[in-house]
Design an enzyme around this catalytic site. Structure first.
Site, PDB file in Angstrom:
ATOM      1  N   GLU A  54       0.821  -1.212   0.000  1.00 32.25           N
ATOM      2  CA  GLU A  54       0.000   0.000   0.000  1.00 32.25           C
ATOM      3  C   GLU A  54       0.857   1.264   0.000  1.00 32.25           C
ATOM      4  OE1 GLU A  54      -3.124   0.341  -0.506  1.00 32.25           O
ATOM      5  OE2 GLU A  54      -3.559  -1.792  -0.536  1.00 32.25           O
ATOM      6  N   TYR A 137      -6.406   6.702   4.555  1.00 30.69           N
ATOM      7  CA  TYR A 137      -6.470   5.678   3.515  1.00 30.69           C
ATOM      8  C   TYR A 137      -5.638   4.445   3.894  1.00 30.69           C
ATOM      9  CZ  TYR A 137      -5.267   2.884  -0.456  1.00 30.69           C
ATOM     10  OH  TYR A 137      -5.042   1.802  -1.243  1.00 30.69           O
ATOM     11  N   ASP A 155      -9.226   6.352  -2.305  1.00 30.35           N
ATOM     12  CA  ASP A 155      -8.084   6.845  -3.061  1.00 30.35           C
ATOM     13  C   ASP A 155      -8.615   7.411  -4.378  1.00 30.35           C
ATOM     14  OD1 ASP A 155      -8.746   4.620  -4.558  1.00 30.35           O
ATOM     15  OD2 ASP A 155      -6.719   3.790  -4.615  1.00 30.35           O
TER      16      ASP A 155
END
Length: 395
Positions: A54, A137, A155
């Site tokens: 990520e 996020y 996102d």
């Protein structure tokens, strides 16, 4: 222990009826099961490996990330391995990915995970949010994908999908729009397999609900898309207006000595923060070479003589149009520390390979070596007037 980060007040729940939730949640999950790309981080349940993916995927394309993710995991296979590694090693492993603050925060967070959580990532978005580099996020992504928490994510891909499905107005960055998107994501993630659902939203935005030429005929939730019904798919969301890249000029000291060159590590904040470089100072496009040398002398805290102008290296960054001017210099004494930099080090080119250095600075080093700066003989390129640039007062 780091202080808990403050978050924006939660937005009021978006109007997502149970019927609409069912019409979107199930079909998107089924579509994901049939069409998801075979990505290496989707084959693991290791929270650390998922977290790493990520972080790397922020501002970086999937195809670029895959080999970096695999090499980085091989080099630092666990949170504890990453936490115990020197920062220079971590930055070296990140070389070429850009946005190096991600690597610094990754390293800092790994150390906190070891100190505060015994080397295991916490399982909730609320706890993850207290770690360096974990915004809303990243916390939601790791908590949902690695631990199954019903935590939302938004996102760029998710924002585009939700903007079209629910006809959300407003330009990217607008506070009311962002609050609406997060409220929608929070409502939709409720239910089975929250991690897979979040990935379904991202995957759908990346491969079908694309910014340009969206593949609406392949969309599993086309009938429930407000923008599709009204013929507004191409206009939602509106494009974010980007400022033109700022021109930035740096003068670099190429200082050879007995097979080595002088390298400096920048301050942690700012462009290329915490990375190694040929010592650099900011100049203007029309700054004379003698003045640029004087600024380098001030930064290094020693007298310098300009021997030659070697080359200019240009790099286009996301927000900057960067020009690096290579100045071959020499000095009466070799500095080992300077207040303008975190560290100074004299290294051979082979030793420099282990330093965390940006791609732009690596190109500059390659250009300098291409001019034979470590070879005996007269300096190549245009010779400069042999003036000595003394460090200025006021340091």
């Amino acid at each position: 222990m780091s202080p808990r980060k403050r978050t924006e007040p939660a937005a009021l729940p978006a109007p997502v009826s149970p019927e609409r939730h069912a019409a979107l949640h199930g079909p998107l999950l089924s579509w994901y099961d049939r069409n998801k790309r075979d990505l290496p981080w989707r084959r693991t349940r290791d929270p650390y490996a998922i977290w790493l993916s990520e972080v790397m995927l922020q501002q970086t394309q999937v195809a670029t990330v895959i080999p970096y993710w695999e090499r980085f995991l091989a080099r630092f296979p666990s949170v504890k391995a990453l936490a115990s590694a020197p920062l220079d090693d971590v930055l070296s492993g990140w070389k070429g990915l850009g946005y190096y603050s991600r690597a610094r925060n990754l390293h800092r967070a790994a150390r906190e995970v070891v100190e505060r959580f015994g080397g295991k990532l916490p399982a909730t978005a609320e706890e993850l949010l207290t770690l360096p580099g974990f915004g809303r996020y990243t916390s939601g992504a790791v908590a949902s994908i690695a631990f199954g928490e019903q935590a939302p994510i938004v996102d760029g891909n998710v924002a585009r999908v939700l903007s079209r499905l629910f006809e959300v107005e407003g330009v990217p960055g607008d506070r009311e729009r962002e609050a609406t998107l997060w409220a929608l994501a929070s409502a939709l993630v409720k239910g089975e397999r929250p991690g897979d659902f979040n990935q379904a939203l991202m995957e759908h935005g990346a491969t079908v609900c694309r910014p340009e030429s969206p593949l609406c005929l392949l969309c599993p939730v086309r009938d429930g898309c407000f923008a599709y019904r009204k013929g507004r798919v191409e206009e939602l969301p509106p494009a974010k207006v980007r400022a033109a890249p700022r021109k930035l000029f740096l003068a670099l000291a190429v200082w050879p000595h007995e097979g080595t060159l002088l390298f400096a590590r920048r301050a942690d904040k700012g462009l290329f923060g915490g990375l190694w470089e040929l010592p650099a100072v900011e100049v203007e496009e029309d700054t004379p070479e003698a003045e640029a040398t004087a600024r380098l002398a001030t930064a290094l805290g020693t007298a310098l003589t300009l021997e030659a102008t070697l080359d200019s290296v240009r790099r286009q960054l996301t927000h900057r149009d960067l020009t690096l001017r290579l100045l071959r210099v020499r000095g009466g004494s070799r500095p080992t520390r300077a207040s303008a930099f975190q560290e100074l080090r004299w290294c051979t080119p082979q030793e420099a390979e282990a330093l965390g250095m940006s791609t732009a600075m690596q190109r500059a080093l390659d250009a300098a070596l291409g001019h034979g700066v470590l070879e005996s003989g007269a300096p190549p390129a245009k010779k400069a007037a042999g003036r000595s640039a003394r460090k200025t007062a006021g340091r």
